[in-house]
Design a protein around this motif. Structure first.
Motif, PDB file in Angstrom:
ATOM      1  N   ARG A  65       0.895  -1.156   0.000  1.00 29.13           N
ATOM      2  CA  ARG A  65       0.000   0.000   0.000  1.00 29.13           C
ATOM      3  C   ARG A  65       0.937   1.210   0.000  1.00 29.13           C
ATOM      4  O   ARG A  65       1.892   1.264   0.772  1.00 29.13           O
ATOM      5  N   ILE A  66       0.669   2.168  -0.892  1.00 28.23           N
ATOM      6  CA  ILE A  66       1.505   3.364  -0.948  1.00 28.23           C
ATOM      7  C   ILE A  66       0.643   4.564  -0.603  1.00 28.23           C
ATOM      8  O   ILE A  66      -0.342   4.851  -1.287  1.00 28.23           O
ATOM      9  N   ASP A  67       1.017   5.251   0.463  1.00 28.28           N
ATOM     10  CA  ASP A  67       0.317   6.467   0.879  1.00 28.28           C
ATOM     11  C   ASP A  67       1.084   7.679   0.364  1.00 28.28           C
ATOM     12  O   ASP A  67       2.247   7.875   0.696  1.00 28.28           O
ATOM     13  N   TRP A  68       0.408   8.467  -0.451  1.00 26.76           N
ATOM     14  CA  TRP A  68       0.991   9.669  -1.029  1.00 26.76           C
ATOM     15  C   TRP A  68       0.420  10.880  -0.299  1.00 26.76           C
ATOM     16  O   TRP A  68      -0.769  10.898   0.030  1.00 26.76           O
ATOM     17  N   GLU A  69       1.254  11.885  -0.089  1.00 29.04           N
ATOM     18  CA  GLU A  69       0.748  13.138   0.451  1.00 29.04           C
ATOM     19  C   GLU A  69       1.575  14.288  -0.091  1.00 29.04           C
ATOM     20  O   GLU A  69       2.734  14.115  -0.470  1.00 29.04           O
ATOM     21  N   GLY A  70       0.941  15.441  -0.128  1.00 22.89           N
ATOM     22  CA  GLY A  70       1.622  16.632  -0.609  1.00 22.89           C
ATOM     23  C   GLY A  70       0.787  17.852  -0.328  1.00 22.89           C
ATOM     24  O   GLY A  70      -0.224  17.791   0.388  1.00 22.89           O
ATOM     25  N   GLU A  71       1.229  18.949  -0.919  1.00 21.63           N
ATOM     26  CA  GLU A  71       0.558  20.229  -0.718  1.00 21.63           C
ATOM     27  C   GLU A  71       0.659  21.037  -2.003  1.00 21.63           C
ATOM     28  O   GLU A  71       1.703  21.045  -2.667  1.00 21.63           O
ATOM     29  N   PHE A  72      -0.434  21.708  -2.339  1.00 20.88           N
ATOM     30  CA  PHE A  72      -0.420  22.593  -3.504  1.00 20.88           C
ATOM     31  C   PHE A  72       0.344  23.867  -3.145  1.00 20.88           C
ATOM     32  O   PHE A  72       0.065  24.496  -2.127  1.00 20.88           O
ATOM     33  N   THR A  86       5.004  13.102  -1.906  1.00 21.29           N
ATOM     34  CA  THR A  86       5.924  12.104  -1.387  1.00 21.29           C
ATOM     35  C   THR A  86       5.175  10.833  -1.030  1.00 21.29           C
ATOM     36  O   THR A  86       3.995  10.883  -0.662  1.00 21.29           O
ATOM     37  N   ASP A  87       5.874   9.711  -1.139  1.00 20.32           N
ATOM     38  CA  ASP A  87       5.310   8.438  -0.699  1.00 20.32           C
ATOM     39  C   ASP A  87       5.894   8.056   0.657  1.00 20.32           C
ATOM     40  O   ASP A  87       5.810   6.918   1.090  1.00 20.32           O
ATOM     41  N   ALA A  88       6.471   9.042   1.337  1.00 16.87           N
ATOM     42  CA  ALA A  88       7.012   8.860   2.690  1.00 16.87           C
ATOM     43  C   ALA A  88       6.397   9.939   3.580  1.00 16.87           C
ATOM     44  O   ALA A  88       7.059  10.927   3.926  1.00 16.87           O
ATOM     45  N   PRO A  89       5.090   9.788   3.908  1.00 15.01           N
ATOM     46  CA  PRO A  89       4.410  10.811   4.699  1.00 15.01           C
ATOM     47  C   PRO A  89       5.196  11.191   5.952  1.00 15.01           C
ATOM     48  O   PRO A  89       5.793  10.350   6.607  1.00 15.01           O
ATOM     49  N   GLY A  90       5.202  12.491   6.210  1.00 18.77           N
ATOM     50  CA  GLY A  90       5.914  12.991   7.369  1.00 18.77           C
ATOM     51  C   GLY A  90       7.330  13.426   7.065  1.00 18.77           C
ATOM     52  O   GLY A  90       7.967  14.096   7.874  1.00 18.77           O
ATOM     53  N   GLN A  91       7.844  13.038   5.890  1.00 21.21           N
ATOM     54  CA  GLN A  91       9.198  13.445   5.507  1.00 21.21           C
ATOM     55  C   GLN A  91       9.122  14.607   4.518  1.00 21.21           C
ATOM     56  O   GLN A  91       8.097  14.842   3.889  1.00 21.21           O
ATOM     57  N   ASP A  92      10.223  15.319   4.371  1.00 19.47           N
ATOM     58  CA  ASP A  92      10.297  16.443   3.449  1.00 19.47           C
ATOM     59  C   ASP A  92       9.965  15.974   2.036  1.00 19.47           C
ATOM     60  O   ASP A  92      10.645  15.100   1.488  1.00 19.47           O
ATOM     61  N   PRO A  93       8.900  16.535   1.429  1.00 22.95           N
ATOM     62  CA  PRO A  93       8.518  16.092   0.090  1.00 22.95           C
ATOM     63  C   PRO A  93       9.390  16.659  -1.026  1.00 22.95           C
ATOM     64  O   PRO A  93       9.263  16.266  -2.173  1.00 22.95           O
ATOM     65  N   GLY A  94      10.258  17.593  -0.704  1.00 23.23           N
ATOM     66  CA  GLY A  94      11.164  18.117  -1.722  1.00 23.23           C
ATOM     67  C   GLY A  94      10.556  19.230  -2.552  1.00 23.23           C
ATOM     68  O   GLY A  94       9.562  19.848  -2.182  1.00 23.23           O
ATOM     69  N   VAL A  95      11.178  19.448  -3.702  1.00 21.00           N
ATOM     70  CA  VAL A  95      10.811  20.527  -4.605  1.00 21.00           C
ATOM     71  C   VAL A  95       9.471  20.202  -5.278  1.00 21.00           C
ATOM     72  O   VAL A  95       9.217  19.051  -5.665  1.00 21.00           O
ATOM     73  N   PRO A  96       8.607  21.210  -5.438  1.00 22.24           N
ATOM     74  CA  PRO A  96       7.313  20.945  -6.090  1.00 22.24           C
ATOM     75  C   PRO A  96       7.441  20.431  -7.521  1.00 22.24           C
ATOM     76  O   PRO A  96       8.371  20.776  -8.242  1.00 22.24           O
ATOM     77  N   ILE A  97       6.492  19.604  -7.877  1.00 23.33           N
ATOM     78  CA  ILE A  97       6.279  19.162  -9.252  1.00 23.33           C
ATOM     79  C   ILE A  97       5.426  20.242  -9.907  1.00 23.33           C
ATOM     80  O   ILE A  97       4.482  20.749  -9.290  1.00 23.33           O
ATOM     81  N   VAL A  98       5.724  20.603 -11.148  1.00 28.83           N
ATOM     82  CA  VAL A  98       4.987  21.657 -11.840  1.00 28.83           C
ATOM     83  C   VAL A  98       4.282  21.048 -13.052  1.00 28.83           C
ATOM     84  O   VAL A  98       4.898  20.353 -13.857  1.00 28.83           O
ATOM     85  N   VAL A  99       2.981  21.326 -13.150  1.00 26.87           N
ATOM     86  CA  VAL A  99       2.176  20.858 -14.276  1.00 26.87           C
ATOM     87  C   VAL A  99       1.596  22.084 -14.981  1.00 26.87           C
ATOM     88  O   VAL A  99       0.978  22.934 -14.340  1.00 26.87           O
TER      89      VAL A  99
END
Length: 157
Positions: A65-72, A86-99
């Protein structure tokens, strides 16, 4: 080595419809899971505003099971989204993905750019392959939405 990579594809539908496919949970759950993975709708959170949450759970057949989380981090309707993921909730998700969604001949070009980070060449290629699978499923969702829209506007239906 490039610091980021971009995956682009043209979808045969207007930009507003493709935006809906990206930002409405009932559509996101279908394509984010691809055809091979289940993303239960009740696990999807799409608060599409700056600072809003993004979350989803992937149920991999015979796998984890993969739990994804992020923020706009940026929302410019209907042309640009930026979000962390990120698929590691609670850890730094890094640089935003841009669409970005751009109107082009034949529909809407969707371009997704992600920082390479610490990925090896093999990890970058696996990520690109994964995004292309997402795009394959997104194309099916967009085509269905476009067909439904055309059926509603056809006076002979």
């Amino acid at each position: 080595m490039p610091e980021s990579f971009t995956i682009s594809r043209v979808f045969p539908a207007p930009r507003e419809l493709v935006w809906d496919a990206w930002t409405l949970p009932e559509h996101f759950a279908v394509w984010f899971g691809t055809d091979a993975v289940e993303v239960p709708l009740d696990t999807v959170t799409m608060e599409v505003s700056v600072g809003g949450k993004l979350a989803a759970t992937m149920l991999i057949p015979d796998g984890p099971r993969i739990d994804w989380e992020g923020e706009f981090t940026e929302v410019v309707c209907p042309q640009r989204l930026a979000f962390t993921l990120t698929d590691a909730p609670g850890q730094d998700p890094g640089v935003p993905i841009v669409v970005t969604l751009d109107t082009v001949d034949g529909g809407t070009e969707v371009s997704l750019t992600q920082a390479r980070g610490e990925f090896t060449d093999e990890q970058v290629q696996a990520t690109i392959d994964g995004y292309n699978s997402f795009y394959d499923s997104l194309e099916k969702v967009v085509t269905q939405l476009q067909s439904a829209r055309e059926s509603r506007s056809d006076p002979q239906s």
